[in-house]
Design an enzyme around this catalytic site. Structure first.
Site, mmCIF file in Angstrom:
data_model
loop_
_atom_site.group_PDB
_atom_site.id
_atom_site.type_symbol
_atom_site.label_atom_id
_atom_site.label_comp_id
_atom_site.label_asym_id
_atom_site.label_seq_id
_atom_site.Cartn_x
_atom_site.Cartn_y
_atom_site.Cartn_z
ATOM 1 N N SER A 157 0.862 -1.186 0.000
ATOM 2 C CA SER A 157 0.000 0.000 0.000
ATOM 3 C C SER A 157 0.892 1.229 0.000
ATOM 4 O O SER A 157 1.658 1.436 0.950
ATOM 5 C CB SER A 157 -0.917 0.019 1.219
ATOM 6 O OG SER A 157 -1.572 1.273 1.296
ATOM 7 N N THR A 211 -4.749 2.306 3.214
ATOM 8 C CA THR A 211 -5.911 1.799 2.477
ATOM 9 C C THR A 211 -6.602 0.705 3.292
ATOM 10 O O THR A 211 -5.989 -0.323 3.617
ATOM 11 C CB THR A 211 -5.461 1.293 1.087
ATOM 12 O OG1 THR A 211 -4.899 2.415 0.393
ATOM 13 C CG2 THR A 211 -6.608 0.740 0.278
ATOM 14 N N GLU A 251 -7.681 6.681 -14.486
ATOM 15 C CA GLU A 251 -7.275 7.637 -13.452
ATOM 16 C C GLU A 251 -6.580 8.877 -14.027
ATOM 17 O O GLU A 251 -6.841 9.985 -13.576
ATOM 18 C CB GLU A 251 -6.365 6.948 -12.431
ATOM 19 C CG GLU A 251 -7.107 5.898 -11.621
ATOM 20 C CD GLU A 251 -6.237 5.253 -10.552
ATOM 21 O OE1 GLU A 251 -5.758 5.965 -9.654
ATOM 22 O OE2 GLU A 251 -6.013 4.033 -10.629
ATOM 23 N N HIS A 300 -14.806 -16.455 -25.930
ATOM 24 C CA HIS A 300 -15.855 -17.399 -25.531
ATOM 25 C C HIS A 300 -17.036 -16.674 -24.898
ATOM 26 O O HIS A 300 -17.918 -17.312 -24.331
ATOM 27 C CB HIS A 300 -15.278 -18.433 -24.564
ATOM 28 C CG HIS A 300 -14.271 -19.324 -25.238
ATOM 29 N ND1 HIS A 300 -14.605 -20.512 -25.855
ATOM 30 C CD2 HIS A 300 -12.941 -19.157 -25.440
ATOM 31 C CE1 HIS A 300 -13.526 -21.046 -26.386
ATOM 32 N NE2 HIS A 300 -12.502 -20.241 -26.148
ATOM 33 N N LYS A 354 -12.750 6.968 -0.251
ATOM 34 C CA LYS A 354 -11.923 6.572 0.899
ATOM 35 C C LYS A 354 -12.358 7.311 2.164
ATOM 36 O O LYS A 354 -12.391 6.739 3.251
ATOM 37 C CB LYS A 354 -10.438 6.851 0.607
ATOM 38 C CG LYS A 354 -9.809 5.825 -0.317
ATOM 39 C CD LYS A 354 -8.325 6.083 -0.481
ATOM 40 C CE LYS A 354 -7.683 4.983 -1.297
ATOM 41 N NZ LYS A 354 -6.279 5.231 -1.602
HETATM 42 O O1 PA5 Z 1 -3.924 5.317 -7.986
HETATM 43 C C1 PA5 Z 1 -4.557 5.496 -6.951
HETATM 44 O O2 PA5 Z 1 -4.561 6.590 -6.346
HETATM 45 C C2 PA5 Z 1 -5.323 4.351 -6.337
HETATM 46 O O3 PA5 Z 1 -5.525 3.343 -7.267
HETATM 47 C C3 PA5 Z 1 -4.590 3.833 -5.086
HETATM 48 O O4 PA5 Z 1 -3.395 3.172 -5.453
HETATM 49 C C4 PA5 Z 1 -5.491 2.892 -4.323
HETATM 50 O O5 PA5 Z 1 -6.633 3.579 -3.904
HETATM 51 C C5 PA5 Z 1 -4.803 2.270 -3.105
HETATM 52 O O6 PA5 Z 1 -4.148 3.228 -2.347
HETATM 53 P P1 PA5 Z 1 -2.676 2.916 -1.828
HETATM 54 O O7 PA5 Z 1 -1.885 2.685 -3.074
HETATM 55 O O8 PA5 Z 1 -2.234 4.115 -1.081
HETATM 56 O O9 PA5 Z 1 -2.792 1.692 -0.972
#
Ligand code: PA5
Length: 349
Positions: free
Chosen positions: A99, A104, A235, A251, A344
């Site tokens: 993480s 998270t 993103e 398939h 979050k």
């Molecule tokens: O790119 C992002 O901001 C998200 O996909 C995060 O990676 C995801 O929410 C998980 O958070 P973290 O990487 O801090 O564990």
């Protein structure tokens, strides 16, 4: 197109600069991993049945890439993107919590679920609650630099993890593969820089402007990369994207390409690697020919002929750059992920 002008106007934290600096990030991440490896070496004695990598989003992708890269020379690797950790998966496993923020909720819950069940635990994080729990529990924790959007820290999520897995006796690879990949990443970053308007990343972004990306690959080397492309379009570019794999998609999903006009706004991006099974390649050829009349366009990409890590990262970089250029074409800032932040916040109540 004046990319530098768009960069100055839209890119609040210079996501393009972060992608351009990926080779430097690789170097820093490799050093951190090498420095941390001795802390994971005592884990070798455990002889793991499998590795479980728990993480979400940008942090999970590092695990996916490790899994793809090491698929032919590691203890089987399973991803965990959930709060729960099935006991039959956990027993005898090396559990890796990944993480970036360390905060998270899903990853922290998986960490708690793993305690006392798995054979051993280790974490990769920039700090937060995950680092605090590791300190409390005596779990080895590889600290990576913070302050970036997690998806921009992919080198830090991936390379220390490779060191951890090798030191723990769960994977083998040669340092020369990293050296080669670093050279290839440097070449790709120069090639996809905004200095040339006709580079492959800019062409890809232009092909996707106003469209939805369907990223198709084989579930061999490029499984993690296909997911990464899709997530980066989500993103960074704030656009919907989807990924699926041959031969499975032939398939079921292939039948969905019959709805006429809607699919004309979809572009299929087909990623292929020389390690794909020959019959899977044939599935791609035949499947794409059947989908062609319905799709807006089909773009095919073959990984460059070099080592597995190089091929994987070179292809990842094409998607990373394209996602930032597409953000510029969409008139959006690549960095903020307001919906993830709001979610979050709400989930942490
Ligand atoms: O790119 C992002 O901001 C998200 O996909 C995060 O990676 C995801 O929410 C998980 O958070 P973290 O990487 O801090 O564990």
């Amino acid at each position: 197109m004046n990319w530098q002008e768009l960069r100055a106007k839209l890119d609040s934290t210079d996501m393009l600069g972060r992608v351009l600096a990926f080779p430097e990030q690789m170097e820093a991440a490799w050093k951190i991993g090498a420095g941390f490896a001795p802390a994971a070496e005592p884990l070798r004695e455990k002889k793991f049945e499998r590795v479980v990598i728990a993480g979400m989003g940008g942090s999970a992708i590092g695990g996916d890439l490790a899994k793809s890269f090491l698929s032919d020379r590691a203890t089987p690797i399973t991803s965990c993107r959930d709060y729960a950790l099935p006991k039959n998966v956990a027993r005898g496993a090396l559990f890796v919590a990944s993480s970036y923020s360390g905060n998270t909720g899903v990853t922290l819950a998986a960490y708690d679920a793993a305690r006392g069940v798995v054979a051993a635990m280790v974490a990769v994080t920039s700090g937060g609650e995950l680092a605090a729990r590791c300190a409390r529990d005596g779990v080895p924790c590889c600290i990576i630099p913070g302050g970036m959007p997690p998806r921009a820290a992919i080198g830090f999520s991936l390379l220390p993890m490779l060191h951890v897995l090798r030191a723990a006796g769960a994977a083998t690879f040669d340092d020369s593969e990293y050296d080669e990949a670093l050279g290839v990443a440097r070449e790709r970053c120069a090639e996809y820089a905004p200095t040339r308007d006709d580079n492959a990343a800019i062409k890809l972004a232009k092909a996707l402007h106003g469209k939805t990306a369907f990223v198709y690959a084989a579930p061999s080397l490029l499984e993690g990369v296909a997911r990464r492309w899709s997530c980066q379009f989500n993103e960074n570019s704030k656009t919907l994207a989807h990924f699926a794999f041959f031969p499975e998609l032939n398939h079921n999903e292939i039948v969905g390409w019959e709805v006429g006009d809607i699919m004309k706004r979809a572009v299929i991006l087909s990623l292929q690697d020389r390690d794909d099974h020959p019959m899977t390649r044939r599935h791609a050829d035949v499947g794409l020919s059947l989908m062609k009349p319905f799709a807006g366009a089909i773009e095919r990409y073959e990984t460059p002929a070099s080592g597995r890590l190089s091929r994987m990262l070179a292809t990842m970089l094409l998607g990373d750059f394209a996602s930032v250029y597409l953000a510029y074409l969409n008139g959006v800032d690549p960095t903020p992920v307001k919906k993830i932040d709001a979610l979050k916040k709400e989930m942490s109540r």
